[in-house]
Design a protein around this motif. Sequence first.
Motif, PDB file in Angstrom:
ATOM      1  N   TYR A 130       0.848  -1.247  -0.003  1.00  0.00           N
ATOM      2  CA  TYR A 130       0.089  -0.004  -0.062  1.00  0.00           C
ATOM      3  C   TYR A 130       0.871   1.137   0.150  1.00  0.00           C
ATOM      4  O   TYR A 130       1.425   1.578   1.069  1.00  0.00           O
ATOM      5  CB  TYR A 130      -1.051  -0.002   1.379  1.00  0.00           C
ATOM      6  N   PRO A 131       0.814   2.011  -1.086  1.00  0.00           N
ATOM      7  CA  PRO A 131       1.775   3.386  -1.011  1.00  0.00           C
ATOM      8  C   PRO A 131       1.207   4.228  -0.098  1.00  0.00           C
ATOM      9  O   PRO A 131      -0.033   4.471   0.086  1.00  0.00           O
ATOM     10  CB  PRO A 131       1.283   3.711  -2.503  1.00  0.00           C
ATOM     11  N   ASN A 155      -4.251   6.303  -8.026  1.00  0.00           N
ATOM     12  CA  ASN A 155      -4.594   5.580  -9.085  1.00  0.00           C
ATOM     13  C   ASN A 155      -4.178   4.209  -9.118  1.00  0.00           C
ATOM     14  O   ASN A 155      -5.293   3.655  -9.709  1.00  0.00           O
ATOM     15  CB  ASN A 155      -3.401   6.073 -10.148  1.00  0.00           C
ATOM     16  N   ARG A 156      -3.457   3.836  -8.461  1.00  0.00           N
ATOM     17  CA  ARG A 156      -3.033   2.322  -8.304  1.00  0.00           C
ATOM     18  C   ARG A 156      -2.619   1.915  -7.008  1.00  0.00           C
ATOM     19  O   ARG A 156      -1.478   2.223  -6.737  1.00  0.00           O
ATOM     20  CB  ARG A 156      -2.207   2.028  -9.708  1.00  0.00           C
ATOM     21  N   ILE A 157      -3.072   0.978  -6.627  1.00  0.00           N
ATOM     22  CA  ILE A 157      -2.690   0.151  -5.303  1.00  0.00           C
ATOM     23  C   ILE A 157      -2.476  -1.124  -5.308  1.00  0.00           C
ATOM     24  O   ILE A 157      -2.746  -1.823  -6.293  1.00  0.00           O
ATOM     25  CB  ILE A 157      -3.486   0.665  -4.007  1.00  0.00           C
ATOM     26  N   GLY A 158      -1.588  -1.845  -4.588  1.00  0.00           N
ATOM     27  CA  GLY A 158      -1.131  -3.216  -4.667  1.00  0.00           C
ATOM     28  C   GLY A 158      -1.431  -4.289  -3.847  1.00  0.00           C
ATOM     29  O   GLY A 158      -0.932  -4.982  -3.497  1.00  0.00           O
ATOM     30  N   GLU A 181       7.597  -0.453 -11.227  1.00  0.00           N
ATOM     31  CA  GLU A 181       6.337   0.254 -11.185  1.00  0.00           C
ATOM     32  C   GLU A 181       6.066   0.987 -10.279  1.00  0.00           C
ATOM     33  O   GLU A 181       6.776   1.080  -9.063  1.00  0.00           O
ATOM     34  CB  GLU A 181       5.346  -0.879 -11.498  1.00  0.00           C
ATOM     35  N   GLU A 182       5.122   1.848 -10.527  1.00  0.00           N
ATOM     36  CA  GLU A 182       4.671   2.897  -9.647  1.00  0.00           C
ATOM     37  C   GLU A 182       3.366   2.549  -9.015  1.00  0.00           C
ATOM     38  O   GLU A 182       2.492   2.095  -9.697  1.00  0.00           O
ATOM     39  CB  GLU A 182       4.598   4.257 -10.103  1.00  0.00           C
TER      40      GLU A 182
END
Length: 210
Positions: free
Chosen positions: A153-154, A179-182, A173-174
């Motif tokens: 989680y950024p 926009n995008r979480i992991g 990756e970013e």
Amino acid sequence: METANALLFINGEPPQSFPNPDDFDITGCTDGAFHYLKNNGFPLKKLDFISGDFDSHSGADVEVFQERFIHTPDQDRTDFDKALEILLQKNVRKVTVLGGSGGEMDHFLGNLTVAYKFREELDIRFYDAFSMYFFIPKHFSISGVREKMISLYPFPNAGGIVTKGLNWPLENEELDIRNRIGTRNFAIDNEVSVTYRSGDLLFFVGQKYR
């Protein structure tokens, strides 16, 4: 001076079971957590300190435990923040935290923010009924996680992320909360490693994915 490791209880969802306080150099709690420890059979004599403003404590508690009470009335900081400051003064560098999640979610988010503040001074690991989670350094690995749920989680973003051992790997990756979480990945190897170039990452290890 040799650094110490600590067990800290804070006032979220009470843990389902208690670790052995003898496995830690220092055991403490916030005054809110003191109530669930007392009500669920934790050996209170093992507490080295109880911090807070103590506005919810009876005279009997104050009389019995007054030598271990540390009065922290500052209303501009949370009890968790003040307890971590106490642990730093006691030369602690590793903290196991229980009661950090559950209940009111603003408290949970506040606890993450406090952990972020102390991330370079303390290795803080939260544990609850679902997972353990913590901020990770730029080069990190963990073993014993095959088939367990892994989330990145950024906080609020991280770049140049490379992972090994995950079912859905990241290759330079970013992640960004806008926009995008992991979240909801899982480990296909016993060891998972993560490197990243910028930002900060929360790392979650959950139960088995399947």
